[in-house]
Design a protein around this motif. Structure first.
Motif, PDB file in Angstrom:
ATOM      1  N   LEU A 107       0.844  -1.152   0.044  1.00 34.44           N
ATOM      2  CA  LEU A 107       0.110  -0.015  -0.056  1.00 34.44           C
ATOM      3  C   LEU A 107       0.727   1.140   0.007  1.00 34.44           C
ATOM      4  CD1 LEU A 107      -2.799  -0.946   2.471  1.00 34.44           C
ATOM      5  CD2 LEU A 107      -3.092  -0.442  -0.009  1.00 34.44           C
ATOM      6  N   ILE A 116      -3.026   6.681  -6.591  1.00 32.64           N
ATOM      7  CA  ILE A 116      -4.048   6.767  -5.506  1.00 32.64           C
ATOM      8  C   ILE A 116      -5.177   5.771  -5.847  1.00 32.64           C
ATOM      9  CG2 ILE A 116      -5.482   8.370  -4.233  1.00 32.64           C
ATOM     10  CD1 ILE A 116      -2.301   8.534  -4.066  1.00 32.64           C
ATOM     11  N   ALA A 117      -5.728   5.743  -6.962  1.00 31.56           N
ATOM     12  CA  ALA A 117      -6.864   4.811  -7.485  1.00 31.56           C
ATOM     13  C   ALA A 117      -6.431   3.385  -7.105  1.00 31.56           C
ATOM     14  CB  ALA A 117      -7.057   5.136  -8.912  1.00 31.56           C
ATOM     15  N   PHE A 119      -4.333   2.508  -4.939  1.00 31.04           N
ATOM     16  CA  PHE A 119      -4.353   2.288  -3.532  1.00 31.04           C
ATOM     17  C   PHE A 119      -5.778   2.083  -2.910  1.00 31.04           C
ATOM     18  CE2 PHE A 119      -4.822   4.298   0.812  1.00 31.04           C
ATOM     19  CZ  PHE A 119      -3.736   3.729   1.519  1.00 31.04           C
ATOM     20  N   HIS A 120      -6.721   2.775  -3.127  1.00 31.18           N
ATOM     21  CA  HIS A 120      -8.071   2.393  -2.834  1.00 31.18           C
ATOM     22  C   HIS A 120      -8.641   1.125  -3.265  1.00 31.18           C
ATOM     23  CE1 HIS A 120      -8.645   6.306  -0.486  1.00 31.18           C
ATOM     24  NE2 HIS A 120      -7.852   6.852  -1.433  1.00 31.18           N
ATOM     25  N   THR A 121      -8.267   0.838  -4.555  1.00 29.89           N
ATOM     26  CA  THR A 121      -8.770  -0.395  -4.986  1.00 29.89           C
ATOM     27  C   THR A 121      -8.069  -1.659  -4.124  1.00 29.89           C
ATOM     28  OG1 THR A 121      -9.255   0.607  -7.155  1.00 29.89           O
ATOM     29  CG2 THR A 121      -8.807  -1.786  -6.782  1.00 29.89           C
ATOM     30  N   LEU A 123      -6.902  -1.382  -1.089  1.00 32.05           N
ATOM     31  CA  LEU A 123      -7.447  -1.357   0.173  1.00 32.05           C
ATOM     32  C   LEU A 123      -8.861  -1.987   0.203  1.00 32.05           C
ATOM     33  CD1 LEU A 123      -6.856  -0.190   3.011  1.00 32.05           C
ATOM     34  CD2 LEU A 123      -7.867   1.820   2.424  1.00 32.05           C
ATOM     35  N   GLU A 124      -9.738  -1.640  -0.520  1.00 32.62           N
ATOM     36  CA  GLU A 124     -11.186  -2.408  -0.351  1.00 32.62           C
ATOM     37  C   GLU A 124     -10.886  -3.653  -0.649  1.00 32.62           C
ATOM     38  OE1 GLU A 124     -13.106  -0.205  -3.676  1.00 32.62           O
ATOM     39  OE2 GLU A 124     -12.922   1.899  -2.285  1.00 32.62           O
ATOM     40  N   VAL A 143      -2.879   3.850   5.646  1.00 29.91           N
ATOM     41  CA  VAL A 143      -4.192   4.588   5.400  1.00 29.91           C
ATOM     42  C   VAL A 143      -4.034   6.068   5.976  1.00 29.91           C
ATOM     43  CG1 VAL A 143      -6.492   4.720   6.152  1.00 29.91           C
ATOM     44  CG2 VAL A 143      -5.886   2.743   5.399  1.00 29.91           C
ATOM     45  N   GLU A 146      -1.955   8.039   3.431  1.00 32.41           N
ATOM     46  CA  GLU A 146      -2.605   8.710   2.407  1.00 32.41           C
ATOM     47  C   GLU A 146      -3.424   9.814   2.914  1.00 32.41           C
ATOM     48  OE1 GLU A 146      -5.963   9.117  -0.267  1.00 32.41           O
ATOM     49  OE2 GLU A 146      -6.160   8.389   1.778  1.00 32.41           O
ATOM     50  N   GLN A 147      -4.029   9.752   4.181  1.00 36.89           N
ATOM     51  CA  GLN A 147      -5.222  10.856   4.547  1.00 36.89           C
ATOM     52  C   GLN A 147      -4.365  12.195   4.542  1.00 36.89           C
ATOM     53  OE1 GLN A 147      -7.321  10.042   7.980  1.00 36.89           O
ATOM     54  NE2 GLN A 147      -7.850  11.998   8.371  1.00 36.89           N
TER      55      GLN A 147
END
Length: 262
Positions: A107, A116-117, A119-121, A123-124, A143, A146-147
């Motif tokens: 990650l 970033i896209a 990363f979120h994929t 993570l999910e 996480v 990233e925030q």
């Protein structure tokens, strides 16, 4: 390669890995050949559980060792090979203590590459409930990074380096800080003509002056050690030459054409 030889090399690898010895590199190369010969590098169908555990452990050591060796492409390959063990054989194999540290490393790698896209994929798709992420230090760390990056809270990113759940995370946080420093430096060049050295040191999150001086040299800044200041080098504004004579001639020709029409 016979199973007995494979397990003997695996024992030697673990010993070298625990000692942080460079012998890990040739040992991993030999073991990957052994895994291929035994159909364990990318296994399919039924296999002995103990053999699968050994294969998974070898690849996990390879992934972590790649980060210690600063070899991100190698880490990518090991992580890709581990997906078979983490997904297809997850119901067969016992949990691995290295799985989530390695998933967390992946990650952070995506963050350093500004993906970033992805990363979120990724993570999910983790086999962990969303409300349990905060309780997992290996996943909550990237996480939070990233925030903070999205917020521009760069000081929090810097401070998070010392709170990394495993040492290997610091490699990617350092990479992130390199990107952040260049962004801050560009803002400083636009906003200021010069800054005191101590202020630039703080703003750029350097721990000592020699690191700052090296960075300043790379950016082409002028450093006055006696005055303890940095003067930023700015590109002169390009002045476009206006073709006055051509514009006047064109305007006169246009006016004459209007007169003829009238």
């Amino acid at each position: 390669m016979a199973h007995n030889q494979l397990k003997s090399l695996y024992t030697d690898l673990k010993r070298s890995f625990d000692a942080n010895s460079p012998k890990c590199t040739p040992a991993l190369a030999q073991l990957k050949i052994g895994l291929i010969e035994n159909g364990l590098l990318t296994p399919q169908g039924e296999h002995n559980v103990d053999d699968l555990v050994v294969a998974r452990d070898i690849l996990e050591i390879g992934a972590i060792w790649s980060i210690r060796a600063r070899d991100v492409p190698s880490f990518d390959r090991y992580f890709s090979q581990l997906q078979t063990f983490y997904t297809d054989y997850s119901s067969v194999l016992p949990p691995s203590k290295n799985e989530y540290p390695i998933r967390g490393l992946n990650l952070i790698r995506l963050l350093t590459q500004n993906r970033i896209a992805d990363f979120h994929t990724t993570l999910e798709s983790l086999p962990i409930p969303a409300d349990a992420i905060a309780e997992n230090p290996y996943i909550s760390h990237p996480v939070n990074l990233e925030q903070w990056l999205m917020e521009g809270s760069y000081s929090k990113v810097w401070n998070a380096r010392e709170r990394a759940p495993v040492e290997e995370y610091k490699f990617f946080v350092d990479s992130l800080m390199g990107t952040i420093r260049n962004e801050i430096a560009s803002c400083e060049e636009a906003a200021y003509e010069s800054l005191p050295l101590k202020d630039a040191l703080t703003l750029l999150f350097f721990s000592n002056q020699s690191e700052l001086l090296k960075f300043a040299q790379e950016r082409g800044w002028r450093v006055d050690l006696s005055g303890q200041t940095i003067t930023f080098t700015k590109k002169g504004e390009e002045q476009a030459e206006i073709p006055k004579q051509k514009l006047i001639s064109s305007s006169l020709a246009y006016a004459r054409e209007l007169e003829r029409i009238v």
